[in-house]
Design an enzyme around this catalytic site. Structure first.
Site, mmCIF file in Angstrom:
data_model
loop_
_atom_site.group_PDB
_atom_site.id
_atom_site.type_symbol
_atom_site.label_atom_id
_atom_site.label_comp_id
_atom_site.label_asym_id
_atom_site.label_seq_id
_atom_site.Cartn_x
_atom_site.Cartn_y
_atom_site.Cartn_z
ATOM 1 N N GLU A 89 0.843 -1.199 0.000
ATOM 2 C CA GLU A 89 0.000 0.000 0.000
ATOM 3 C C GLU A 89 0.877 1.248 0.000
ATOM 4 O O GLU A 89 0.397 2.360 0.137
ATOM 5 C CB GLU A 89 -0.975 -0.008 1.173
ATOM 6 N N CYS A 121 -3.610 -3.454 4.444
ATOM 7 C CA CYS A 121 -2.768 -4.560 4.950
ATOM 8 C C CYS A 121 -3.258 -5.928 4.504
ATOM 9 O O CYS A 121 -2.586 -6.936 4.754
ATOM 10 C CB CYS A 121 -2.713 -4.519 6.465
ATOM 11 N N HIS A 243 -3.054 -10.160 12.084
ATOM 12 C CA HIS A 243 -2.423 -8.944 11.550
ATOM 13 C C HIS A 243 -1.975 -8.120 12.759
ATOM 14 O O HIS A 243 -2.734 -7.989 13.733
ATOM 15 C CB HIS A 243 -3.417 -8.165 10.682
HETATM 16 P P1 HMG Z 1 -3.379 6.742 21.140
HETATM 17 O O1 HMG Z 1 -4.478 7.745 21.224
HETATM 18 O O2 HMG Z 1 -1.978 7.232 21.134
HETATM 19 O O3 HMG Z 1 -3.401 5.731 22.342
HETATM 20 O O4 HMG Z 1 -3.689 5.859 19.841
HETATM 21 P P2 HMG Z 1 -4.607 5.201 23.228
HETATM 22 O O5 HMG Z 1 -5.095 6.252 24.119
HETATM 23 O O6 HMG Z 1 -5.612 4.482 22.355
HETATM 24 O O7 HMG Z 1 -3.779 4.168 24.104
HETATM 25 C C1 HMG Z 1 -3.281 2.995 23.557
HETATM 26 C C2 HMG Z 1 -3.297 1.957 24.665
HETATM 27 O O8 HMG Z 1 -2.273 2.271 25.611
HETATM 28 C C3 HMG Z 1 -4.612 1.929 25.435
HETATM 29 O O9 HMG Z 1 -4.910 0.591 25.719
HETATM 30 C C4 HMG Z 1 -4.278 2.680 26.716
HETATM 31 O O10 HMG Z 1 -5.093 2.316 27.823
HETATM 32 C C5 HMG Z 1 -2.841 2.252 26.923
HETATM 33 P P3 HMG Z 1 -6.279 -0.076 25.145
HETATM 34 O O11 HMG Z 1 -7.392 0.749 25.670
HETATM 35 O O12 HMG Z 1 -6.200 0.024 23.619
HETATM 36 O O13 HMG Z 1 -6.224 -1.448 25.675
HETATM 37 N N1 HMG Z 1 -2.069 3.182 27.766
HETATM 38 C C6 HMG Z 1 -1.169 2.788 28.685
HETATM 39 N N2 HMG Z 1 -0.800 1.536 29.085
HETATM 40 C C7 HMG Z 1 0.162 1.457 30.064
HETATM 41 N N3 HMG Z 1 0.726 2.547 30.652
HETATM 42 C C8 HMG Z 1 0.373 3.801 30.282
HETATM 43 C C9 HMG Z 1 -0.626 3.943 29.249
HETATM 44 N N4 HMG Z 1 -1.193 5.005 28.651
HETATM 45 C C10 HMG Z 1 -2.081 4.523 27.736
HETATM 46 N N5 HMG Z 1 0.934 4.851 30.854
HETATM 47 C C11 HMG Z 1 -3.442 4.198 18.148
HETATM 48 C C12 HMG Z 1 -3.202 4.569 19.611
HETATM 49 C C13 HMG Z 1 -3.035 2.775 17.940
HETATM 50 C C14 HMG Z 1 -4.932 4.360 17.839
HETATM 51 C C15 HMG Z 1 -2.612 5.165 17.271
HETATM 52 O O14 HMG Z 1 -1.248 4.908 17.459
HETATM 53 C C16 HMG Z 1 -2.947 5.016 15.797
HETATM 54 O O15 HMG Z 1 -3.831 5.704 15.297
HETATM 55 N N6 HMG Z 1 -2.210 4.122 15.047
HETATM 56 C C17 HMG Z 1 -2.493 3.885 13.628
HETATM 57 C C18 HMG Z 1 -3.778 3.117 13.406
HETATM 58 C C19 HMG Z 1 -3.700 1.698 13.901
HETATM 59 O O16 HMG Z 1 -2.638 1.117 14.073
HETATM 60 N N7 HMG Z 1 -4.878 1.060 14.071
HETATM 61 C C20 HMG Z 1 -4.948 -0.345 14.413
HETATM 62 C C21 HMG Z 1 -6.158 -1.052 13.779
HETATM 63 S S1 HMG Z 1 -6.309 -0.713 12.037
HETATM 64 C C22 HMG Z 1 -5.186 -1.809 11.276
HETATM 65 O O17 HMG Z 1 -4.722 -2.739 11.858
HETATM 66 C C23 HMG Z 1 -4.852 -1.533 9.846
HETATM 67 C C24 HMG Z 1 -3.510 -0.875 9.608
HETATM 68 O O18 HMG Z 1 -2.474 -1.827 9.755
HETATM 69 C C25 HMG Z 1 -3.482 -0.216 8.227
HETATM 70 C C26 HMG Z 1 -3.835 -1.058 7.018
HETATM 71 O O19 HMG Z 1 -4.677 -1.936 7.023
HETATM 72 O O20 HMG Z 1 -3.279 -0.713 5.982
HETATM 73 C C27 HMG Z 1 -3.231 0.243 10.589
#
Ligand code: HMG
Length: 402
Positions: A89, A121, A243
Protein backbone atom coordinates in the site's frame (compact mmCIF):
# COMPACT_ATOMS: atom_id res chain seq x y z
CA UNK A 1 3.83 -35.00 -6.69
CA UNK A 2 1.66 -36.86 -4.14
CA UNK A 3 -1.82 -38.20 -5.05
CA UNK A 4 -3.65 -35.59 -3.01
CA UNK A 5 -2.15 -32.27 -3.97
CA UNK A 6 -1.57 -29.73 -1.25
CA UNK A 7 -0.62 -26.12 -1.95
CA UNK A 8 0.84 -23.49 0.32
CA UNK A 9 3.98 -21.77 1.58
CA UNK A 10 7.08 -23.64 0.46
CA UNK A 11 9.66 -21.04 1.53
CA UNK A 12 9.60 -17.67 3.24
CA UNK A 13 12.12 -14.93 4.04
CA UNK A 14 11.95 -11.57 5.75
CA UNK A 15 13.93 -8.36 5.26
CA UNK A 16 14.18 -5.45 7.71
CA UNK A 17 16.01 -2.22 6.88
CA UNK A 18 19.26 -1.53 8.77
CA UNK A 19 17.99 1.19 11.17
CA UNK A 20 15.77 1.18 14.23
CA UNK A 21 14.42 3.50 16.88
CA UNK A 22 13.94 2.39 20.50
CA UNK A 23 10.35 3.07 21.57
CA UNK A 24 11.62 4.34 24.94
CA UNK A 25 13.54 7.08 23.10
CA UNK A 26 10.45 8.00 21.10
CA UNK A 27 8.38 8.13 24.31
CA UNK A 28 10.89 10.46 26.03
CA UNK A 29 11.04 12.75 22.99
CA UNK A 30 7.24 12.96 22.76
CA UNK A 31 6.70 13.36 26.50
CA UNK A 32 4.77 10.10 26.77
CA UNK A 33 5.02 7.51 29.58
CA UNK A 34 7.26 4.76 28.06
CA UNK A 35 4.87 2.18 29.55
CA UNK A 36 2.22 3.33 27.08
CA UNK A 37 4.35 2.11 24.16
CA UNK A 38 5.81 -0.92 25.91
CA UNK A 39 2.58 -2.22 27.49
CA UNK A 40 -0.34 -0.18 26.14
CA UNK A 41 0.72 -0.62 22.50
CA UNK A 42 3.14 -3.50 23.00
CA UNK A 43 6.09 -2.29 20.92
CA UNK A 44 9.80 -2.17 21.85
CA UNK A 45 11.54 -1.04 18.65
CA UNK A 46 10.57 0.32 15.25
CA UNK A 47 12.33 -0.34 11.94
CA UNK A 48 13.22 2.76 9.91
CA UNK A 49 14.00 2.66 6.19
CA UNK A 50 16.58 4.94 4.53
CA UNK A 51 15.93 6.45 1.10
CA UNK A 52 17.87 3.58 -0.51
CA UNK A 53 15.16 1.18 0.72
CA UNK A 54 11.88 1.91 -1.00
CA UNK A 55 9.29 -0.87 -1.05
CA UNK A 56 10.69 -2.41 -4.25
CA UNK A 57 14.25 -2.51 -2.84
CA UNK A 58 12.99 -4.05 0.42
CA UNK A 59 10.97 -6.62 -1.54
CA UNK A 60 14.05 -7.50 -3.59
CA UNK A 61 16.12 -7.90 -0.41
CA UNK A 62 13.50 -10.28 1.04
CA UNK A 63 13.04 -12.31 -2.14
CA UNK A 64 16.73 -12.75 -2.99
CA UNK A 65 17.16 -14.75 0.22
CA UNK A 66 14.98 -17.49 -1.32
CA UNK A 67 17.30 -17.70 -4.34
CA UNK A 68 20.52 -17.50 -2.30
CA UNK A 69 19.75 -20.61 -0.30
CA UNK A 70 18.60 -22.72 -3.23
CA UNK A 71 19.20 -26.44 -2.95
CA UNK A 72 18.12 -28.79 -5.72
CA UNK A 73 14.41 -28.88 -4.86
CA UNK A 74 14.38 -25.15 -4.30
CA UNK A 75 15.96 -24.54 -7.66
CA UNK A 76 13.29 -26.57 -9.47
CA UNK A 77 10.56 -24.64 -7.70
CA UNK A 78 12.29 -21.30 -8.27
CA UNK A 79 12.73 -22.14 -11.95
CA UNK A 80 8.99 -22.92 -12.04
CA UNK A 81 7.97 -19.38 -10.99
CA UNK A 82 5.50 -18.18 -13.60
CA UNK A 83 3.74 -15.47 -11.61
CA UNK A 84 5.11 -12.69 -9.39
CA UNK A 85 2.68 -10.82 -7.12
CA UNK A 86 3.76 -7.66 -5.29
CA UNK A 87 1.49 -6.60 -2.42
CA UNK A 88 1.90 -3.09 -1.08
CA UNK A 89 0.00 0.00 0.00
CA UNK A 90 3.13 2.15 -0.24
CA UNK A 91 4.19 1.16 -3.74
CA UNK A 92 6.42 3.32 -5.92
CA UNK A 93 4.22 3.94 -8.97
CA UNK A 94 0.51 4.55 -9.57
CA UNK A 95 0.62 2.51 -12.76
CA UNK A 96 3.58 0.16 -12.97
CA UNK A 97 3.62 -2.87 -10.66
CA UNK A 98 6.50 -3.32 -8.24
CA UNK A 99 6.43 -6.94 -9.42
CA UNK A 100 7.82 -5.84 -12.79
CA UNK A 101 11.03 -4.57 -11.16
CA UNK A 102 11.26 -7.79 -9.14
CA UNK A 103 10.85 -9.93 -12.21
CA UNK A 104 13.61 -8.03 -13.96
CA UNK A 105 16.11 -7.87 -11.08
CA UNK A 106 15.75 -11.33 -9.51
CA UNK A 107 17.11 -14.48 -11.18
CA UNK A 108 13.65 -15.43 -12.48
CA UNK A 109 13.12 -16.99 -15.90
CA UNK A 110 11.78 -14.86 -18.76
CA UNK A 111 8.12 -15.04 -19.71
CA UNK A 112 6.22 -14.68 -16.43
CA UNK A 113 3.08 -12.84 -15.36
CA UNK A 114 3.50 -10.07 -12.80
CA UNK A 115 1.24 -7.55 -11.11
CA UNK A 116 0.60 -5.61 -7.90
CA UNK A 117 -2.31 -6.00 -5.48
CA UNK A 118 -3.64 -3.42 -3.06
CA UNK A 119 -6.16 -3.43 -0.23
CA UNK A 120 -4.33 -1.90 2.72
CA UNK A 121 -2.77 -4.56 4.95
CA UNK A 122 -4.96 -7.27 3.42
CA UNK A 123 -2.83 -7.19 0.21
CA UNK A 124 -0.42 -9.91 1.40
CA UNK A 125 -3.31 -12.29 2.04
CA UNK A 126 -4.94 -11.41 -1.28
CA UNK A 127 -1.61 -12.35 -2.91
CA UNK A 128 -1.29 -15.60 -0.98
CA UNK A 129 -4.88 -16.71 -1.72
CA UNK A 130 -4.56 -15.83 -5.41
CA UNK A 131 -1.25 -17.68 -5.60
CA UNK A 132 -2.73 -20.77 -3.92
CA UNK A 133 -5.63 -20.92 -6.39
CA UNK A 134 -3.19 -20.37 -9.27
CA UNK A 135 -0.97 -23.30 -8.23
CA UNK A 136 -4.02 -25.53 -7.76
CA UNK A 137 -4.81 -24.79 -11.39
CA UNK A 138 -1.17 -24.99 -12.57
CA UNK A 139 0.38 -27.62 -10.27
CA UNK A 140 3.80 -27.64 -11.91
CA UNK A 141 4.25 -23.89 -11.47
CA UNK A 142 5.25 -21.73 -8.49
CA UNK A 143 4.31 -18.19 -7.50
CA UNK A 144 6.47 -15.59 -5.78
CA UNK A 145 4.44 -13.38 -3.42
CA UNK A 146 6.22 -10.36 -1.95
CA UNK A 147 4.55 -8.10 0.64
CA UNK A 148 6.50 -4.90 1.25
CA UNK A 149 5.64 -1.63 3.00
CA UNK A 150 7.05 1.45 4.66
CA UNK A 151 4.49 2.48 7.30
CA UNK A 152 4.85 6.22 7.96
CA UNK A 153 2.26 8.36 9.74
CA UNK A 154 4.33 11.52 10.23
CA UNK A 155 6.50 12.96 13.02
CA UNK A 156 4.49 13.74 16.16
CA UNK A 157 1.38 12.10 14.70
CA UNK A 158 -0.96 9.80 16.65
CA UNK A 159 0.14 6.84 14.55
CA UNK A 160 3.89 7.51 14.96
CA UNK A 161 4.48 4.74 17.55
CA UNK A 162 2.86 2.24 15.18
CA UNK A 163 5.22 2.83 12.24
CA UNK A 164 7.63 0.24 10.81
CA UNK A 165 9.19 -0.99 7.55
CA UNK A 166 10.08 -4.31 5.98
CA UNK A 167 9.17 -7.03 3.50
CA UNK A 168 8.21 -10.70 3.46
CA UNK A 169 8.74 -13.00 0.46
CA UNK A 170 6.91 -16.32 0.07
CA UNK A 171 7.27 -19.03 -2.53
CA UNK A 172 3.94 -20.79 -3.12
CA UNK A 173 4.03 -24.28 -4.59
CA UNK A 174 2.55 -27.76 -4.46
CA UNK A 175 3.60 -30.06 -1.57
CA UNK A 176 4.80 -27.02 0.39
CA UNK A 177 7.59 -27.54 2.89
CA UNK A 178 6.34 -24.96 5.40
CA UNK A 179 2.54 -25.01 5.47
CA UNK A 180 -0.54 -25.91 3.45
CA UNK A 181 -3.23 -23.24 3.02
CA UNK A 182 -6.73 -24.35 4.15
CA UNK A 183 -9.48 -24.85 1.58
CA UNK A 184 -11.95 -23.02 3.80
CA UNK A 185 -11.79 -19.32 4.50
CA UNK A 186 -14.16 -16.77 6.03
CA UNK A 187 -14.01 -13.23 4.66
CA UNK A 188 -15.82 -9.94 4.87
CA UNK A 189 -15.74 -6.52 3.18
CA UNK A 190 -17.39 -3.32 4.39
CA UNK A 191 -16.79 0.34 3.51
CA UNK A 192 -15.21 1.72 6.71
CA UNK A 193 -13.41 5.09 6.95
CA UNK A 194 -10.89 3.95 9.57
CA UNK A 195 -7.61 4.36 7.66
CA UNK A 196 -7.04 5.36 4.04
CA UNK A 197 -4.62 7.40 1.94
CA UNK A 198 -6.06 9.57 -0.85
CA UNK A 199 -3.90 9.65 -3.97
CA UNK A 200 -2.51 13.15 -3.23
CA UNK A 201 -1.66 12.53 0.44
CA UNK A 202 1.75 11.59 1.74
CA UNK A 203 0.50 10.01 4.95
CA UNK A 204 -2.66 8.05 5.71
CA UNK A 205 -5.74 9.63 7.24
CA UNK A 206 -6.61 7.67 10.36
CA UNK A 207 -9.47 7.45 12.80
CA UNK A 208 -7.54 5.57 15.51
CA UNK A 209 -10.45 4.52 17.76
CA UNK A 210 -12.60 3.48 14.77
CA UNK A 211 -9.67 1.49 13.33
CA UNK A 212 -9.30 -0.46 16.58
CA UNK A 213 -13.05 -1.15 16.69
CA UNK A 214 -13.17 -2.19 13.01
CA UNK A 215 -10.22 -4.58 13.52
CA UNK A 216 -11.94 -6.22 16.51
CA UNK A 217 -15.34 -6.38 14.73
CA UNK A 218 -13.76 -7.99 11.67
CA UNK A 219 -11.92 -10.49 13.86
CA UNK A 220 -15.17 -11.48 15.58
CA UNK A 221 -17.07 -11.69 12.31
CA UNK A 222 -14.56 -13.77 10.35
CA UNK A 223 -13.42 -15.97 13.24
CA UNK A 224 -16.94 -17.00 14.24
CA UNK A 225 -17.84 -17.58 10.56
CA UNK A 226 -14.75 -19.76 10.14
CA UNK A 227 -15.66 -21.82 13.21
CA UNK A 228 -19.19 -22.22 11.82
CA UNK A 229 -17.98 -23.25 8.38
CA UNK A 230 -15.51 -25.82 9.75
CA UNK A 231 -17.51 -27.08 12.78
CA UNK A 232 -14.45 -26.36 14.91
CA UNK A 233 -13.83 -24.76 18.28
CA UNK A 234 -10.95 -22.54 19.32
CA UNK A 235 -9.34 -25.57 21.01
CA UNK A 236 -8.62 -27.06 17.55
CA UNK A 237 -5.99 -24.40 16.81
CA UNK A 238 -2.44 -24.94 17.93
CA UNK A 239 -1.82 -21.20 17.54
CA UNK A 240 -3.53 -18.13 16.09
CA UNK A 241 -1.61 -15.40 14.27
CA UNK A 242 -3.17 -12.00 13.66
CA UNK A 243 -2.42 -8.94 11.55
CA UNK A 244 -0.20 -6.88 13.86
CA UNK A 245 -0.53 -3.09 13.58
CA UNK A 246 0.89 -3.23 17.13
CA UNK A 247 1.15 -6.33 19.24
CA UNK A 248 -1.44 -5.40 21.85
CA UNK A 249 -4.34 -5.33 19.37
CA UNK A 250 -4.22 -9.01 18.34
CA UNK A 251 -4.05 -9.90 22.05
CA UNK A 252 -7.18 -7.82 22.60
CA UNK A 253 -8.96 -9.63 19.76
CA UNK A 254 -8.17 -13.03 21.25
CA UNK A 255 -8.82 -12.12 24.91
CA UNK A 256 -12.61 -12.71 25.12
CA UNK A 257 -12.25 -16.10 23.42
CA UNK A 258 -9.42 -17.12 25.76
CA UNK A 259 -11.56 -16.12 28.75
CA UNK A 260 -14.25 -18.48 27.52
CA UNK A 261 -12.23 -21.59 26.68
CA UNK A 262 -10.51 -24.29 28.75
CA UNK A 263 -7.39 -23.37 30.69
CA UNK A 264 -4.95 -25.46 28.66
CA UNK A 265 -6.14 -23.96 25.36
CA UNK A 266 -6.02 -20.42 26.77
CA UNK A 267 -2.49 -20.94 28.08
CA UNK A 268 -1.27 -22.44 24.79
CA UNK A 269 -2.81 -19.81 22.51
CA UNK A 270 -1.63 -17.00 24.71
CA UNK A 271 1.94 -18.36 24.86
CA UNK A 272 2.11 -18.91 21.09
CA UNK A 273 0.61 -15.48 20.42
CA UNK A 274 3.49 -13.91 22.34
CA UNK A 275 6.01 -16.00 20.35
CA UNK A 276 4.24 -14.97 17.17
CA UNK A 277 4.55 -11.26 17.86
CA UNK A 278 8.04 -11.25 19.26
CA UNK A 279 9.61 -10.11 15.95
CA UNK A 280 6.75 -7.65 15.37
CA UNK A 281 7.62 -6.02 18.72
CA UNK A 282 11.04 -5.21 17.22
CA UNK A 283 9.95 -4.18 13.73
CA UNK A 284 6.59 -2.40 14.05
CA UNK A 285 3.79 -2.44 11.50
CA UNK A 286 4.88 -3.54 8.04
CA UNK A 287 1.28 -3.42 6.75
CA UNK A 288 0.89 -6.16 4.06
CA UNK A 289 3.69 -8.26 5.56
CA UNK A 290 2.72 -7.93 9.26
CA UNK A 291 0.67 -11.12 9.53
CA UNK A 292 3.41 -13.07 7.71
CA UNK A 293 6.17 -11.58 9.87
CA UNK A 294 4.11 -12.86 12.80
CA UNK A 295 3.84 -16.33 11.24
CA UNK A 296 7.60 -16.29 10.62
CA UNK A 297 8.17 -15.28 14.25
CA UNK A 298 6.01 -18.16 15.52
CA UNK A 299 7.73 -20.74 13.32
CA UNK A 300 11.23 -19.43 14.11
CA UNK A 301 10.57 -19.57 17.86
CA UNK A 302 8.65 -22.86 17.73
CA UNK A 303 10.37 -25.02 15.11
CA UNK A 304 9.09 -28.35 16.46
CA UNK A 305 5.31 -28.12 16.42
CA UNK A 306 3.63 -31.37 15.35
CA UNK A 307 3.05 -31.90 11.60
CA UNK A 308 -0.46 -30.83 10.55
CA UNK A 309 -0.79 -28.46 13.51
CA UNK A 310 -3.44 -25.92 12.56
CA UNK A 311 -2.44 -22.25 12.72
CA UNK A 312 -5.34 -19.77 12.55
CA UNK A 313 -4.57 -16.68 10.44
CA UNK A 314 -6.47 -13.40 10.81
CA UNK A 315 -5.82 -10.84 8.11
CA UNK A 316 -7.18 -7.28 8.31
CA UNK A 317 -6.80 -4.41 5.87
CA UNK A 318 -8.38 -1.07 6.74
CA UNK A 319 -11.05 0.27 4.52
CA UNK A 320 -11.89 -2.65 5.18
CA UNK A 321 -11.42 -6.33 4.32
CA UNK A 322 -10.88 -9.15 6.80
CA UNK A 323 -10.24 -12.84 6.31
CA UNK A 324 -9.76 -15.78 8.66
CA UNK A 325 -8.18 -18.93 7.25
CA UNK A 326 -5.77 -21.52 8.49
CA UNK A 327 -2.46 -23.16 7.70
CA UNK A 328 -1.46 -26.77 8.38
CA UNK A 329 2.22 -27.16 9.19
CA UNK A 330 4.37 -29.47 7.07
CA UNK A 331 6.68 -32.05 8.59
CA UNK A 332 10.17 -30.58 9.10
CA UNK A 333 9.05 -26.96 8.50
CA UNK A 334 11.43 -25.83 11.28
CA UNK A 335 14.45 -26.60 9.09
CA UNK A 336 13.08 -24.40 6.29
CA UNK A 337 12.76 -21.23 8.40
CA UNK A 338 15.95 -19.16 8.15
CA UNK A 339 15.86 -17.88 11.69
CA UNK A 340 19.58 -17.10 11.94
CA UNK A 341 19.65 -14.99 8.83
CA UNK A 342 16.80 -12.86 10.13
CA UNK A 343 18.28 -12.65 13.64
CA UNK A 344 21.55 -11.38 12.09
CA UNK A 345 19.65 -8.61 10.30
CA UNK A 346 17.93 -7.60 13.54
CA UNK A 347 21.11 -7.45 15.60
CA UNK A 348 23.11 -5.68 12.88
CA UNK A 349 20.68 -2.74 12.84
CA UNK A 350 21.98 0.69 13.87
CA UNK A 351 20.05 2.37 16.65
CA UNK A 352 19.13 5.93 15.69
CA UNK A 353 19.01 8.82 18.12
CA UNK A 354 15.77 10.76 17.96
CA UNK A 355 17.50 13.54 15.98
CA UNK A 356 18.90 11.03 13.48
CA UNK A 357 15.47 9.38 13.17
CA UNK A 358 13.74 12.69 12.51
CA UNK A 359 16.36 13.70 9.94
CA UNK A 360 16.17 10.32 8.19
CA UNK A 361 12.36 10.40 8.28
CA UNK A 362 12.34 13.74 6.45
CA UNK A 363 14.72 12.62 3.69
CA UNK A 364 12.58 12.37 0.58
CA UNK A 365 12.84 12.10 -3.14
CA UNK A 366 11.84 15.58 -4.33
CA UNK A 367 8.27 15.62 -5.58
CA UNK A 368 8.05 15.41 -9.37
CA UNK A 369 11.83 14.85 -9.60
CA UNK A 370 12.59 13.49 -13.05
CA UNK A 371 16.26 12.97 -12.35
CA UNK A 372 17.72 12.41 -8.91
CA UNK A 373 20.70 10.51 -7.56
CA UNK A 374 20.10 8.59 -4.32
CA UNK A 375 23.41 8.61 -2.48
CA UNK A 376 24.01 5.97 0.15
CA UNK A 377 24.78 8.53 2.86
CA UNK A 378 23.80 6.17 5.68
CA UNK A 379 26.00 3.26 4.55
CA UNK A 380 23.08 0.93 3.91
CA UNK A 381 24.73 -2.50 3.50
CA UNK A 382 21.67 -4.12 1.84
CA UNK A 383 22.20 -6.00 -1.39
CA UNK A 384 19.55 -4.19 -3.42
CA UNK A 385 19.22 -0.42 -3.22
CA UNK A 386 17.39 2.37 -4.98
CA UNK A 387 20.16 4.20 -6.85
CA UNK A 388 18.51 6.94 -8.88
CA UNK A 389 15.50 8.36 -10.63
CA UNK A 390 16.29 8.63 -14.34
CA UNK A 391 13.73 10.45 -16.40
CA UNK A 392 11.16 9.57 -13.73
CA UNK A 393 12.06 5.88 -13.73
CA UNK A 394 13.43 4.15 -10.63
CA UNK A 395 16.82 2.52 -11.03
CA UNK A 396 18.03 -0.13 -8.60
CA UNK A 397 21.37 -1.82 -8.05
CA UNK A 398 21.45 -5.08 -9.94
CA UNK A 399 23.75 -7.48 -8.08
CA UNK A 400 22.25 -10.63 -9.62
CA UNK A 401 22.18 -9.49 -13.23
CA UNK A 402 21.16 -12.37 -15.48
P1 HMG B 1 -3.38 6.74 21.14
O1 HMG B 1 -4.48 7.74 21.22
O2 HMG B 1 -1.98 7.23 21.13
O3 HMG B 1 -3.40 5.73 22.34
O4 HMG B 1 -3.69 5.86 19.84
P2 HMG B 1 -4.61 5.20 23.23
O5 HMG B 1 -5.09 6.25 24.12
O6 HMG B 1 -5.61 4.48 22.36
O7 HMG B 1 -3.78 4.17 24.10
C1 HMG B 1 -3.28 2.99 23.56
C2 HMG B 1 -3.30 1.96 24.66
O8 HMG B 1 -2.27 2.27 25.61
C3 HMG B 1 -4.61 1.93 25.44
O9 HMG B 1 -4.91 0.59 25.72
C4 HMG B 1 -4.28 2.68 26.72
O10 HMG B 1 -5.09 2.32 27.82
C5 HMG B 1 -2.84 2.25 26.92
P3 HMG B 1 -6.28 -0.08 25.14
O11 HMG B 1 -7.39 0.75 25.67
O12 HMG B 1 -6.20 0.02 23.62
O13 HMG B 1 -6.22 -1.45 25.68
N1 HMG B 1 -2.07 3.18 27.77
C6 HMG B 1 -1.17 2.79 28.68
N2 HMG B 1 -0.80 1.54 29.09
C7 HMG B 1 0.16 1.46 30.06
N3 HMG B 1 0.73 2.55 30.65
C8 HMG B 1 0.37 3.80 30.28
C9 HMG B 1 -0.63 3.94 29.25
N4 HMG B 1 -1.19 5.00 28.65
C10 HMG B 1 -2.08 4.52 27.74
N5 HMG B 1 0.93 4.85 30.85
C11 HMG B 1 -3.44 4.20 18.15
C12 HMG B 1 -3.20 4.57 19.61
C13 HMG B 1 -3.03 2.78 17.94
C14 HMG B 1 -4.93 4.36 17.84
C15 HMG B 1 -2.61 5.16 17.27
O14 HMG B 1 -1.25 4.91 17.46
C16 HMG B 1 -2.95 5.02 15.80
O15 HMG B 1 -3.83 5.70 15.30
N6 HMG B 1 -2.21 4.12 15.05
C17 HMG B 1 -2.49 3.89 13.63
C18 HMG B 1 -3.78 3.12 13.41
C19 HMG B 1 -3.70 1.70 13.90
O16 HMG B 1 -2.64 1.12 14.07
N7 HMG B 1 -4.88 1.06 14.07
C20 HMG B 1 -4.95 -0.34 14.41
C21 HMG B 1 -6.16 -1.05 13.78
S1 HMG B 1 -6.31 -0.71 12.04
C22 HMG B 1 -5.19 -1.81 11.28
O17 HMG B 1 -4.72 -2.74 11.86
C23 HMG B 1 -4.85 -1.53 9.85
C24 HMG B 1 -3.51 -0.88 9.61
O18 HMG B 1 -2.47 -1.83 9.76
C25 HMG B 1 -3.48 -0.22 8.23
C26 HMG B 1 -3.84 -1.06 7.02
O19 HMG B 1 -4.68 -1.94 7.02
O20 HMG B 1 -3.28 -0.71 5.98
C27 HMG B 1 -3.23 0.24 10.59
Amino acid sequence: MSDVMTVGIDQMAVYVPPFKLEMGDLASARGVDPKKFELGIGQDEMAVAPLTQDTVAMGLNAAIQLFDRADKVDQQRLDAISLVIFASETGVDHSKAGAVFLTDLLPIKQGVRSFEVKQACYGGTAGLQLATSYVLQHPEESVLVVASDNAKYGLNSGGEPTQGAGAVAMLISHDPRIAKVSDVSAYHTADVADFWRPIDQEYPLVDGPLSKKAYLDFFNDTFTSFLGLTYQTIADFTAICCHVPYTKLGAKALAPYLDDCDEETAKRLSHYYQQAVSYNRLVGNIYTGSLYLSLFSLLAHEPNLAPDSEIGMFSYGSGAVGEFFSLYLSKGYGQEIQKHRFAEQLTARNTLTIDEYEALFEEKIPTKAKDFVVTNDHHDPSEYQLKAINNGHRVYSNPKKR
